[in-house]
Design a protein around this motif. Sequence first.
Motif, PDB file in Angstrom:
ATOM      1  N   HIS A  98       0.838  -1.207   0.000  1.00 49.31           N
ATOM      2  CA  HIS A  98       0.000   0.000   0.000  1.00 49.31           C
ATOM      3  C   HIS A  98       0.875   1.260   0.000  1.00 49.31           C
ATOM      4  CE1 HIS A  98      -3.355   2.649   0.800  1.00 49.31           C
ATOM      5  NE2 HIS A  98      -2.804   3.062   1.924  1.00 49.31           N
ATOM      6  N   MET A  99       1.921   1.269   0.815  1.00 47.54           N
ATOM      7  CA  MET A  99       2.819   2.423   0.856  1.00 47.54           C
ATOM      8  C   MET A  99       3.557   2.589  -0.470  1.00 47.54           C
ATOM      9  SD  MET A  99       2.558   3.927   3.822  1.00 47.54           S
ATOM     10  CE  MET A  99       4.060   4.861   3.994  1.00 47.54           C
ATOM     11  N   LEU A 100       3.935   1.483  -1.098  1.00 47.32           N
ATOM     12  CA  LEU A 100       4.591   1.565  -2.405  1.00 47.32           C
ATOM     13  C   LEU A 100       3.643   2.143  -3.446  1.00 47.32           C
ATOM     14  CD1 LEU A 100       6.542  -1.831  -2.512  1.00 47.32           C
ATOM     15  CD2 LEU A 100       7.494   0.461  -2.226  1.00 47.32           C
ATOM     16  N   ARG A 101       2.373   1.739  -3.402  1.00 52.17           N
ATOM     17  CA  ARG A 101       1.394   2.299  -4.336  1.00 52.17           C
ATOM     18  C   ARG A 101       1.259   3.808  -4.136  1.00 52.17           C
ATOM     19  NH1 ARG A 101      -3.186   5.314  -4.214  1.00 52.17           N
ATOM     20  NH2 ARG A 101      -3.835   4.221  -2.330  1.00 52.17           N
TER      21      ARG A 101
ATOM     22  N   LEU B 254      -3.784  11.024  -9.404  1.00 50.87           N
ATOM     23  CA  LEU B 254      -2.543  10.276  -9.222  1.00 50.87           C
ATOM     24  C   LEU B 254      -1.685  10.308 -10.489  1.00 50.87           C
ATOM     25  CD1 LEU B 254      -4.026   7.158  -7.399  1.00 50.87           C
ATOM     26  CD2 LEU B 254      -2.807   9.064  -6.355  1.00 50.87           C
ATOM     27  N   ASP B 255      -0.382  10.149 -10.281  1.00 47.71           N
ATOM     28  CA  ASP B 255       0.545  10.010 -11.393  1.00 47.71           C
ATOM     29  C   ASP B 255       0.598   8.559 -11.856  1.00 47.71           C
ATOM     30  OD1 ASP B 255       1.316  12.650 -11.444  1.00 47.71           O
ATOM     31  OD2 ASP B 255       2.994  12.369 -10.083  1.00 47.71           O
ATOM     32  N   ARG B 256       0.808   8.380 -13.153  1.00 49.41           N
ATOM     33  CA  ARG B 256       1.234   7.057 -13.614  1.00 49.41           C
ATOM     34  C   ARG B 256       2.734   6.977 -13.324  1.00 49.41           C
ATOM     35  NH1 ARG B 256      -0.012   6.220 -19.586  1.00 49.41           N
ATOM     36  NH2 ARG B 256      -0.068   3.997 -19.092  1.00 49.41           N
ATOM     37  N   PRO B 257       3.226   5.891 -12.751  1.00 43.85           N
ATOM     38  CA  PRO B 257       4.644   5.830 -12.384  1.00 43.85           C
ATOM     39  C   PRO B 257       5.591   6.154 -13.522  1.00 43.85           C
ATOM     40  CG  PRO B 257       3.455   4.007 -11.384  1.00 43.85           C
ATOM     41  CD  PRO B 257       2.476   4.709 -12.291  1.00 43.85           C
ATOM     42  N   ARG B 258       5.234   5.790 -14.756  1.00 42.31           N
ATOM     43  CA  ARG B 258       6.113   6.074 -15.888  1.00 42.31           C
ATOM     44  C   ARG B 258       6.246   7.565 -16.148  1.00 42.31           C
ATOM     45  NH1 ARG B 258       2.822   3.160 -20.581  1.00 42.31           N
ATOM     46  NH2 ARG B 258       2.772   1.598 -18.925  1.00 42.31           N
ATOM     47  N   ASN B 259       5.265   8.359 -15.712  1.00 47.74           N
ATOM     48  CA  ASN B 259       5.311   9.791 -15.934  1.00 47.74           C
ATOM     49  C   ASN B 259       6.111  10.536 -14.874  1.00 47.74           C
ATOM     50  OD1 ASN B 259       3.726   9.500 -18.225  1.00 47.74           O
ATOM     51  ND2 ASN B 259       1.810   9.821 -17.113  1.00 47.74           N
ATOM     52  N   ALA B 260       6.615   9.825 -13.890  1.00 45.30           N
ATOM     53  CA  ALA B 260       7.532  10.388 -12.890  1.00 45.30           C
ATOM     54  C   ALA B 260       8.753   9.479 -12.825  1.00 45.30           C
ATOM     55  CB  ALA B 260       6.852  10.497 -11.530  1.00 45.30           C
ATOM     56  N   PRO B 261       9.573   9.446 -13.881  1.00 40.89           N
ATOM     57  CA  PRO B 261      10.627   8.423 -13.990  1.00 40.89           C
ATOM     58  C   PRO B 261      11.675   8.491 -12.891  1.00 40.89           C
ATOM     59  CG  PRO B 261      10.850  10.096 -15.713  1.00 40.89           C
ATOM     60  CD  PRO B 261       9.534  10.332 -15.057  1.00 40.89           C
ATOM     61  N   THR B 262      12.063   9.686 -12.469  1.00 40.22           N
ATOM     62  CA  THR B 262      13.095   9.777 -11.433  1.00 40.22           C
ATOM     63  C   THR B 262      12.574   9.269 -10.102  1.00 40.22           C
ATOM     64  OG1 THR B 262      14.080  11.673 -12.555  1.00 40.22           O
ATOM     65  CG2 THR B 262      14.706  11.315 -10.269  1.00 40.22           C
ATOM     66  N   ARG B 263      11.353   9.688  -9.738  1.00 40.65           N
ATOM     67  CA  ARG B 263      10.764   9.188  -8.488  1.00 40.65           C
ATOM     68  C   ARG B 263      10.611   7.671  -8.532  1.00 40.65           C
ATOM     69  NH1 ARG B 263       4.930  10.318  -8.398  1.00 40.65           N
ATOM     70  NH2 ARG B 263       5.397  12.499  -7.952  1.00 40.65           N
ATOM     71  N   THR B 264      10.145   7.151  -9.658  1.00 39.48           N
ATOM     72  CA  THR B 264       9.978   5.703  -9.787  1.00 39.48           C
ATOM     73  C   THR B 264      11.316   4.996  -9.690  1.00 39.48           C
ATOM     74  OG1 THR B 264       8.048   6.073 -11.200  1.00 39.48           O
ATOM     75  CG2 THR B 264       9.043   3.891 -11.252  1.00 39.48           C
ATOM     76  N   GLY B 265      12.361   5.565 -10.319  1.00 37.57           N
ATOM     77  CA  GLY B 265      13.686   4.964 -10.226  1.00 37.57           C
ATOM     78  C   GLY B 265      14.204   4.947  -8.809  1.00 37.57           C
ATOM     79  N   ILE B 266      13.998   6.043  -8.072  1.00 43.79           N
ATOM     80  CA  ILE B 266      14.439   6.089  -6.674  1.00 43.79           C
ATOM     81  C   ILE B 266      13.684   5.057  -5.844  1.00 43.79           C
ATOM     82  CG2 ILE B 266      14.444   7.540  -4.606  1.00 43.79           C
ATOM     83  CD1 ILE B 266      15.018   9.930  -6.406  1.00 43.79           C
ATOM     84  N   GLY B 267      12.386   4.916  -6.099  1.00 45.10           N
ATOM     85  CA  GLY B 267      11.607   3.922  -5.360  1.00 45.10           C
ATOM     86  C   GLY B 267      12.087   2.504  -5.602  1.00 45.10           C
ATOM     87  N   VAL B 268      12.360   2.176  -6.859  1.00 41.03           N
ATOM     88  CA  VAL B 268      12.854   0.832  -7.173  1.00 41.03           C
ATOM     89  C   VAL B 268      14.245   0.628  -6.574  1.00 41.03           C
ATOM     90  CG1 VAL B 268      13.518  -0.719  -9.048  1.00 41.03           C
ATOM     91  CG2 VAL B 268      11.455   0.653  -9.249  1.00 41.03           C
TER      92      VAL B 268
ATOM     93  N   THR C 203      15.383   1.422 -14.380  1.00 42.72           N
ATOM     94  CA  THR C 203      13.981   1.797 -14.190  1.00 42.72           C
ATOM     95  C   THR C 203      13.667   3.124 -14.872  1.00 42.72           C
ATOM     96  OG1 THR C 203      13.919   0.626 -12.067  1.00 42.72           O
ATOM     97  CG2 THR C 203      12.195   2.255 -12.481  1.00 42.72           C
ATOM     98  N   LYS C 204      14.551   4.083 -14.721  1.00 45.84           N
ATOM     99  CA  LYS C 204      14.303   5.387 -15.348  1.00 45.84           C
ATOM    100  C   LYS C 204      14.277   5.268 -16.869  1.00 45.84           C
ATOM    101  CE  LYS C 204      15.740  10.225 -15.179  1.00 45.84           C
ATOM    102  NZ  LYS C 204      16.642  11.219 -14.567  1.00 45.84           N
ATOM    103  N   ARG C 205      15.208   4.476 -17.428  1.00 48.16           N
ATOM    104  CA  ARG C 205      15.203   4.279 -18.888  1.00 48.16           C
ATOM    105  C   ARG C 205      13.917   3.594 -19.346  1.00 48.16           C
ATOM    106  NH1 ARG C 205      17.617   7.899 -21.077  1.00 48.16           N
ATOM    107  NH2 ARG C 205      17.593   8.807 -18.998  1.00 48.16           N
ATOM    108  N   ILE C 206      13.445   2.621 -18.568  1.00 49.08           N
ATOM    109  CA  ILE C 206      12.200   1.922 -18.926  1.00 49.08           C
ATOM    110  C   ILE C 206      11.021   2.894 -18.895  1.00 49.08           C
ATOM    111  CG2 ILE C 206      10.546   0.181 -18.141  1.00 49.08           C
ATOM    112  CD1 ILE C 206      12.913  -1.519 -17.259  1.00 49.08           C
ATOM    113  N   CYS C 207      10.959   3.738 -17.866  1.00 51.49           N
ATOM    114  CA  CYS C 207       9.863   4.703 -17.770  1.00 51.49           C
ATOM    115  C   CYS C 207       9.867   5.660 -18.959  1.00 51.49           C
ATOM    116  CB  CYS C 207       9.980   5.493 -16.464  1.00 51.49           C
ATOM    117  SG  CYS C 207       9.588   4.549 -14.979  1.00 51.49           S
ATOM    118  N   LEU C 208      11.038   6.166 -19.331  1.00 45.45           N
ATOM    119  CA  LEU C 208      11.116   7.076 -20.477  1.00 45.45           C
ATOM    120  C   LEU C 208      10.736   6.362 -21.770  1.00 45.45           C
ATOM    121  CD1 LEU C 208      14.404   8.973 -19.531  1.00 45.45           C
ATOM    122  CD2 LEU C 208      12.076   9.879 -19.473  1.00 45.45           C
ATOM    123  N   SER C 209      11.126   5.095 -21.888  1.00 45.08           N
ATOM    124  CA  SER C 209      10.753   4.332 -23.082  1.00 45.08           C
ATOM    125  C   SER C 209       9.245   4.116 -23.142  1.00 45.08           C
ATOM    126  CB  SER C 209      11.476   2.984 -23.087  1.00 45.08           C
ATOM    127  OG  SER C 209      12.878   3.161 -23.131  1.00 45.08           O
ATOM    128  N   LEU C 210       8.639   3.848 -22.003  1.00 41.14           N
ATOM    129  CA  LEU C 210       7.184   3.679 -21.972  1.00 41.14           C
ATOM    130  C   LEU C 210       6.472   4.984 -22.309  1.00 41.14           C
ATOM    131  CD1 LEU C 210       6.802   1.426 -18.800  1.00 41.14           C
ATOM    132  CD2 LEU C 210       6.461   0.759 -21.175  1.00 41.14           C
TER     133      LEU C 210
END
Length: 557
Positions: free
Chosen positions: A127-130, A378-392, A440-447
């Motif tokens: 839940h916290m990760l979401r 809410l954001d889609r995780p791919r639209n916040a690539p740096t935050r998503t990369g830090i989380g992963v 992760t950041k590269r994947i988000c930008l590719s998506l």
Amino acid sequence: MSTTQEYKASTTTGRIANFVDTRVGASGIVKEFGRKIFPDHWTFMFGEVALYTFVILVLSGTFLTFFFDASMSHVTYEGSYKPLYGMEMSAAYASTLDITFDIRGGLFMRQVHHWAALLFVASMSVHMLRVFFTGAFRRPRELNWVVGCTLLVLGLAAGFTGYSLPDEVLSGNGLRIIDGILKAIPVVGTYISFFLFGGEFPGDDVIGRLYALHIMVIPAIIILMIAIHLFMVVVHKHTQYPGPGRTENNVVGYPVGPVYAAKAGGFFFIVFGIVALLSGFFTINAMWNYGPYDPSPVQAGTQPDWYIGFADGVLRLMPGMLGDFSFLVHIPMPWGTNALPLGVLIPLVPAGALFVGLFAWPWIERWISKDNKEHHILDRPRNAPTRTGIGVAGIVSYCVMWAAASSDLIATHFMVALNDVTYILRALFFLGPILAFIITKRICLSLQRKDREVVLHGREAGVIEQTPEGSFSERHERLDDFKLYRMVSYEPNTPRPAQANRKGKISWAEKLRAGLSKWFFQDRVEPVTREELAEAKSHDHHAEIDASDHSNGQIDR
């Protein structure tokens, strides 16, 4: 003079309801909260699972308190488990054996309690990760994020205090690790250890004190935090994913009553049934196999519950010596020499930094982005690539520490050298988060680029078309309005340059913020604009006209 006629219900249920309403104002409460609208999405159920498993924990724990004796007094076991019959042990361990083998339904309730505890922490974590990956922690929900982080820490504390109560070999080894960590604290560590254990480890009081924490203090704070959390959810209204008709000023969903009340009630029994199924068919913590705790032998292969494993694992990753340098430092003091075991204290830094970063993240991101707007979409995780990369990266860091707690079992089960496992995990501890962030950041930008292409050119239909001129092309299908809106309805953050203060100077903190802002938001893919989308649709319209002119020569294959 007219008087208002008092309402009189015609049924017993109505009279009871009217009695309660006239005393506590229940109808106003139901009107206010019963019609509260909540959005519907499967990821929102993780929080519900956490709430329901906590209810199961309270129910099963209440049953266990009737029979558990939280005492370290020595007794001779005379229960029905013959392999331990006549053995000296603590009253806590003897009562745990009695619950398991002599109380009707005792083993099942112990299993329910343990499985529910594992699912409680797991559902809170997911839940916290979401919340993190979708940006649901942003204003005005920063304090609710802190409440959630506090609940996560309290869940870990509740799990550890309950895990230690049976006073068998497994829990005793965990307490020994805690004793070593406490004694590593300079100056006051020994006093804290003596206070907790009631003397030199293992002492005589630790089980009783952990029991008080486990059944009274920690649950009371958890209930308070849950109440605050739910109150803030109602006050701030629930976040929702982007979609047609969903704005920052509304909530699209269903009311609590009767829709969500019925769904929540059914979902609670589903969760309860799954926990009961696990408890009835899968044994967990077979404490009768370990025997009563004895501090003299050292046992390999002991494993804590998964959510505490990171604390044990990070200690295993720390070397005792680095070349000729010893991490045990002796510091002269006026009263003598104090030992400073850096081999224990240094590993606490990354574990502590992980939780400090969790608590502080809403303010860190807001400071970097200078975004002080309210966010309910809410954001889609791919639209916040740096935050998503830090989380992963944080997840990978945690998982490496967690896996290190099983380094000995990894070595024995896969028949590899323990030193090799340790060296690999040490390398992953430093390199794993960095690689995870970059990938992760590269994947988000590719998506994001893929989304942009699909919005402008449509989805590949898998149909190859041949024109009369002999050229081949793949047919593309336009997205429906819902998917199209979800892909284009976001505003990307842009780097915010450093700004001078009132004195016309740029402070070092502002320069640091500007540098982090550039690192955060420089790599991005701009969403499709209205002009680009209109041009793409116009191009499709002309293509359809051209295709209709040559429809007689078109071949679908």
